[in-house]
Design an enzyme around this catalytic site. Structure first.
Site, PDB file in Angstrom:
ATOM      1  N   GLU A 208       1.571   3.165  13.317  1.00 63.34           N
ATOM      2  CA  GLU A 208       0.394   2.816  12.508  1.00 63.34           C
ATOM      3  C   GLU A 208       0.633   1.520  11.747  1.00 63.34           C
ATOM      4  O   GLU A 208       1.772   1.200  11.396  1.00 63.34           O
ATOM      5  CB  GLU A 208       0.112   3.926  11.482  1.00 63.34           C
ATOM      6  CG  GLU A 208      -0.230   5.257  12.105  1.00 63.34           C
ATOM      7  CD  GLU A 208      -0.654   6.309  11.075  1.00 63.34           C
ATOM      8  OE1 GLU A 208      -1.206   7.325  11.493  1.00 63.34           O
ATOM      9  OE2 GLU A 208      -0.424   6.103   9.875  1.00 63.34           O
ATOM     10  N   LYS A 210       1.113  -0.753   8.669  1.00 56.89           N
ATOM     11  CA  LYS A 210       1.542  -0.516   7.279  1.00 56.89           C
ATOM     12  C   LYS A 210       0.757  -1.481   6.407  1.00 56.89           C
ATOM     13  O   LYS A 210       0.978  -2.694   6.450  1.00 56.89           O
ATOM     14  CB  LYS A 210       3.045  -0.730   7.114  1.00 56.89           C
ATOM     15  CG  LYS A 210       3.512  -0.359   5.702  1.00 56.89           C
ATOM     16  CD  LYS A 210       5.007  -0.421   5.575  1.00 56.89           C
ATOM     17  CE  LYS A 210       5.512   0.256   4.308  1.00 56.89           C
ATOM     18  NZ  LYS A 210       4.895  -0.211   3.075  1.00 56.89           N
ATOM     19  N   ARG A 215      -1.422   3.215  -2.652  1.00 55.15           N
ATOM     20  CA  ARG A 215      -1.567   4.551  -2.067  1.00 55.15           C
ATOM     21  C   ARG A 215      -2.590   5.351  -2.871  1.00 55.15           C
ATOM     22  O   ARG A 215      -2.533   5.364  -4.104  1.00 55.15           O
ATOM     23  CB  ARG A 215      -0.199   5.243  -2.148  1.00 55.15           C
ATOM     24  CG  ARG A 215      -0.117   6.617  -1.494  1.00 55.15           C
ATOM     25  CD  ARG A 215       0.062   6.445  -0.021  1.00 55.15           C
ATOM     26  NE  ARG A 215       0.277   7.688   0.698  1.00 55.15           N
ATOM     27  CZ  ARG A 215       1.466   8.153   1.059  1.00 55.15           C
ATOM     28  NH1 ARG A 215       2.574   7.509   0.711  1.00 55.15           N
ATOM     29  NH2 ARG A 215       1.556   9.252   1.774  1.00 55.15           N
ATOM     30  N   ARG A 230       0.000   7.378  -6.331  1.00 50.89           N
ATOM     31  CA  ARG A 230       1.182   8.106  -5.848  1.00 50.89           C
ATOM     32  C   ARG A 230       1.963   8.726  -6.988  1.00 50.89           C
ATOM     33  O   ARG A 230       2.778   9.614  -6.774  1.00 50.89           O
ATOM     34  CB  ARG A 230       2.074   7.216  -4.975  1.00 50.89           C
ATOM     35  CG  ARG A 230       2.716   6.089  -5.687  1.00 50.89           C
ATOM     36  CD  ARG A 230       3.534   5.256  -4.740  1.00 50.89           C
ATOM     37  NE  ARG A 230       4.926   5.630  -4.771  1.00 50.89           N
ATOM     38  CZ  ARG A 230       5.828   5.222  -3.900  1.00 50.89           C
ATOM     39  NH1 ARG A 230       5.458   4.451  -2.903  1.00 50.89           N
ATOM     40  NH2 ARG A 230       7.071   5.558  -4.007  1.00 50.89           N
ATOM     41  N   GLU A 259      -4.630   4.436   1.862  1.00 54.38           N
ATOM     42  CA  GLU A 259      -4.233   3.237   1.118  1.00 54.38           C
ATOM     43  C   GLU A 259      -5.520   2.496   0.760  1.00 54.38           C
ATOM     44  O   GLU A 259      -6.446   2.444   1.579  1.00 54.38           O
ATOM     45  CB  GLU A 259      -3.349   2.391   2.057  1.00 54.38           C
ATOM     46  CG  GLU A 259      -2.650   1.235   1.440  1.00 54.38           C
ATOM     47  CD  GLU A 259      -1.240   1.565   0.896  1.00 54.38           C
ATOM     48  OE1 GLU A 259      -0.840   2.751   0.856  1.00 54.38           O
ATOM     49  OE2 GLU A 259      -0.574   0.624   0.481  1.00 54.38           O
ATOM     50  N   PHE A 299      -5.081   7.770   6.469  1.00 50.33           N
ATOM     51  CA  PHE A 299      -4.163   8.053   7.579  1.00 50.33           C
ATOM     52  C   PHE A 299      -3.729   9.506   7.685  1.00 50.33           C
ATOM     53  O   PHE A 299      -2.992   9.869   8.595  1.00 50.33           O
ATOM     54  CB  PHE A 299      -2.945   7.126   7.581  1.00 50.33           C
ATOM     55  CG  PHE A 299      -2.287   6.907   6.242  1.00 50.33           C
ATOM     56  CD1 PHE A 299      -1.526   7.899   5.654  1.00 50.33           C
ATOM     57  CD2 PHE A 299      -2.430   5.690   5.587  1.00 50.33           C
ATOM     58  CE1 PHE A 299      -0.910   7.684   4.427  1.00 50.33           C
ATOM     59  CE2 PHE A 299      -1.820   5.467   4.357  1.00 50.33           C
ATOM     60  CZ  PHE A 299      -1.057   6.471   3.782  1.00 50.33           C
ATOM     61  N   ARG A 374      10.772  11.959   1.053  1.00 51.49           N
ATOM     62  CA  ARG A 374      10.933  10.859   1.978  1.00 51.49           C
ATOM     63  C   ARG A 374      11.308  11.513   3.302  1.00 51.49           C
ATOM     64  O   ARG A 374      12.474  11.717   3.586  1.00 51.49           O
ATOM     65  CB  ARG A 374      12.057   9.965   1.459  1.00 51.49           C
ATOM     66  CG  ARG A 374      11.747   8.505   1.537  1.00 51.49           C
ATOM     67  CD  ARG A 374      12.696   7.663   0.730  1.00 51.49           C
ATOM     68  NE  ARG A 374      12.061   7.190  -0.492  1.00 51.49           N
ATOM     69  CZ  ARG A 374      11.089   6.273  -0.542  1.00 51.49           C
ATOM     70  NH1 ARG A 374      10.653   5.691   0.549  1.00 51.49           N
ATOM     71  NH2 ARG A 374      10.561   5.923  -1.680  1.00 51.49           N
ATOM     72  N   LYS A 380       9.357   3.425   8.310  1.00 46.19           N
ATOM     73  CA  LYS A 380       8.642   2.151   8.183  1.00 46.19           C
ATOM     74  C   LYS A 380       9.502   1.027   8.753  1.00 46.19           C
ATOM     75  O   LYS A 380      10.729   1.052   8.626  1.00 46.19           O
ATOM     76  CB  LYS A 380       8.263   1.882   6.735  1.00 46.19           C
ATOM     77  CG  LYS A 380       9.423   1.850   5.776  1.00 46.19           C
ATOM     78  CD  LYS A 380       8.973   1.604   4.343  1.00 46.19           C
ATOM     79  CE  LYS A 380      10.168   1.780   3.421  1.00 46.19           C
ATOM     80  NZ  LYS A 380       9.919   1.527   2.030  1.00 46.19           N
TER      81      LYS A 380
END
Ligand SMILES: Nc1ncnc2c1ncn2[C@@H]1O[C@H](COP(=O)(O)OP(=O)(O)OP(=O)(O)O)[C@@H](O)[C@H]1O
Length: 512
Positions: A208, A210, A215, A230, A259, A299, A374, A380
């Protein structure tokens, strides 16, 4: 609860490396705590102040005070007294604050004084403590650890769950379900060195774009829409475009992850600073919206029609997303079947960079949504290496920078929760940044030694660098090459800064 109890446990927890012993110590402590102590005990254990910033500098702490012989302070007393110190402002405030701090220190025993000094200067910070505290809490209350973990993830706060558990017992966990209107911490990504590495690790995946925006988690229940950052701040009123967009979508009860970005007249992304400025401005929202209009790009879908989707594989969550959200409001993506299909992923990355975005996020198709973590299933990939590091100290500048705190000492998180210095930089700062950081770092100062001002490790700064090199001068045995400031990350806490471990893992060429 007496502060002395907490101070002793904190010392013992720091002194033992055995996880099971840490858990047992914390379980005992929680058994003795009142539900009302929890909002203080948990941050204190981790070395955080519930008040956030208090601006208690080293000058106030510097003077030694004869300790009390017997403990008498409760944690709630201490919290109230520190709030009072923070509330003294105006002329003569330094003297007033000094007097209150002196009284507090005089009422503390030597162990308590040492604890308070560590707390106020940021030294007792124990980064890895929250996970151990979850286990200790489960043991103290007889709740299954996995259920406590999920409740903490959904509540976004260990304190909230601990307070409810101590007040009501394990049944309180039923109150922590994924609910529209109650934000959860977003899932975060790890870093991969290249698209090939990411696809190699994940197999079948979605690659996807970035997007370099802010966020957002969007909650809609009928006509009610709420938008959270976030860090779970409610920013609904600042982004009217998002509420309007949410009301246009097909469903009427859902939680989406995405985002917010701003595009220029040519459809290219505007800078992160412009979006951050827009999202940060509370005053004239209409004028801000006219000068920097923003739009959401989604997303993921966390909940639809009251159904919790968190444990479903990404493919299924995405199918729900696609049902609700039209394609222009979804992130662009390419489906890749595995390493044999790596060329498709490379082409997508090149195309994404050409369109002005910062990189890609590669996501495993079969993975659940790990809120607040995470997860290893989101990787990423960005061509420019950046790290989020913590400012440990700064040096007064010379020449044009006289009177400004300039050269930053940068630290990454070490395994024991402390920060290991990786190097220094005075590059990449704008004048506005210099002024801002001088003000903030002065508030955080704990000690001044010659031109070096040591600060509470609270500010996270994003640093670009060209590589690592070995160095015997720094504790991790490495230092950054050509480090330069990209921006401050006020949306991140020091606990979210990069670790020495991940940095070393990303540079096998240096550690070999
Ligand atoms: N398609 C996407 N999927 C997930 N996150 C995305 C996507 N596009 C942009 N992002 C942003 O990237 C972030 C994921 O990277 P990470 O979890 O490391 O956070 P980060 O440190 O803020 O990232 P960075 O500093 O690289 O922007 C998300 O928090 C989100 O804001």
């Amino acid at each position: 609860m007496l502060l002395s109890r907490l101070a002793h446990v904190s010392r013992e927890v720091a002194a033992t490396s055995a996880r099971s012993r840490k858990i047992a110590l914390l379980a005992e402590l929680f058994r003795d705590a009142d539900a009302d102590d929890v909002p203080i005990v948990i941050p204190y254990l981790a070395g955080r102040l519930p008040q956030g910033r208090l601006g208690i500098g080293w000058k106030l702490l510097g003077r030694p005070v004869t300790p009390a012989s017997e403990p008498s302070l409760t944690v709630r007393d201490v919290d109230a007294r520190l709030t009072a110190v923070g509330a003294v402002t105006g002329t003569g405030s330094q003297a007033g604050r000094g007097r209150l701090m002196g009284e507090l220190m005089a009422a503390a025993t030597d162990v308590e004084q040492a604890f308070l000094r560590g707390l106020l200067t940021g030294e007792v910070r124990q980064g890895a403590l929250d996970a151990v505290a979850v286990e200790g809490l489960a043991e103290a209350t007889g709740a299954p650890p996995a259920d406590v973990r999920r409740a903490v993830m959904l509540a976004g706060s260990l304190q909230t769950v601990a307070r409810a558990l101590l007040a009501e017992g394990p049944g309180a966990l039923d109150g922590f379900r994924l609910t529209v209107g109650r934000p959860v911490l977003p899932m975060l990504a790890h870093t991969a060195g290249s698209v090939a590495e990411a696809v190699g690790k994940l197999g079948a995946c979605a690659v996807e774009e970035k997007l370099d925006g802010i966020r957002v988690q969007l909650h809609r229940d009928g006509d009610h829409v709420r938008i959270y950052t976030r860090t779970l701040d409610d920013i609904t009123d600042r982004l009217p475009e998002l509420t309007a967009a949410a009301l246009e979508l097909k469903g009427d009860r859902f939680i989406l992850d995405g985002e917010v970005i701003a595009l220029d007249g040519n459809g290219r992304p505007r800078s992160f600073q412009e979006i951050a400025g827009r999202v940060g401005s509370r005053v004239d929202v209409a004028a801000a919206a006219a000068s920097v209009p923003v739009s959401p790009v989604f997303f993921d879908a966390l909940s639809v029609d009251g159904r919790d989707l968190l444990d479903l594989p990404f493919t299924e969550r995405h199918a729900e997303l696609a049902r609700l959200v039209p394609e222009p409001l979804r992130v662009r993506r390419a489906l890749v079947s595995g390493p044999d299909d790596g060329a498709a992923a490379e082409t997508f990355l090149a195309d994404t960079l050409a369109r002005g975005h910062e990189g890609v996020v590669v996501k495993a198709l079969d993975a659940p949504y790990s809120a607040g973590r995470r997860g290893a299933s989101w990787l990423k990939v960005k061509p420019v290496h950046t790290l989020d590091l913590v400012v440990l100290a700064a040096e007064w500048g010379h020449g044009r920078r006289t009177g400004k705190l300039s050269n930053l000492h940068l630290g990454a998180r070490a395994a024991d929760g402390s920060f290991a210095m990786l190097g220094k930089t005075f590059k990449g700062m704008t004048d506005a940044m210099l002024t801002w950081q001088t003000e903030r770092l002065t508030e955080l100062a704990v000690e001044e030694n010659g031109s070096v001002v040591t600060v509470r490790p609270e500010l996270v700064v994003e640093i670009a660098y060209d590589g690592l090199q070995k160095s015997t001068r720094y504790p991790a045995g490495v230092t950054l090459r050509f480090a330069r400031v990209v921006r401050y990350r006020e949306d991140k806490t020091p606990a979210e800064a990069d670790t020495v471990e991940t940095l070393l893992a990303a540079h096998p060429e240096v550690t070999r």
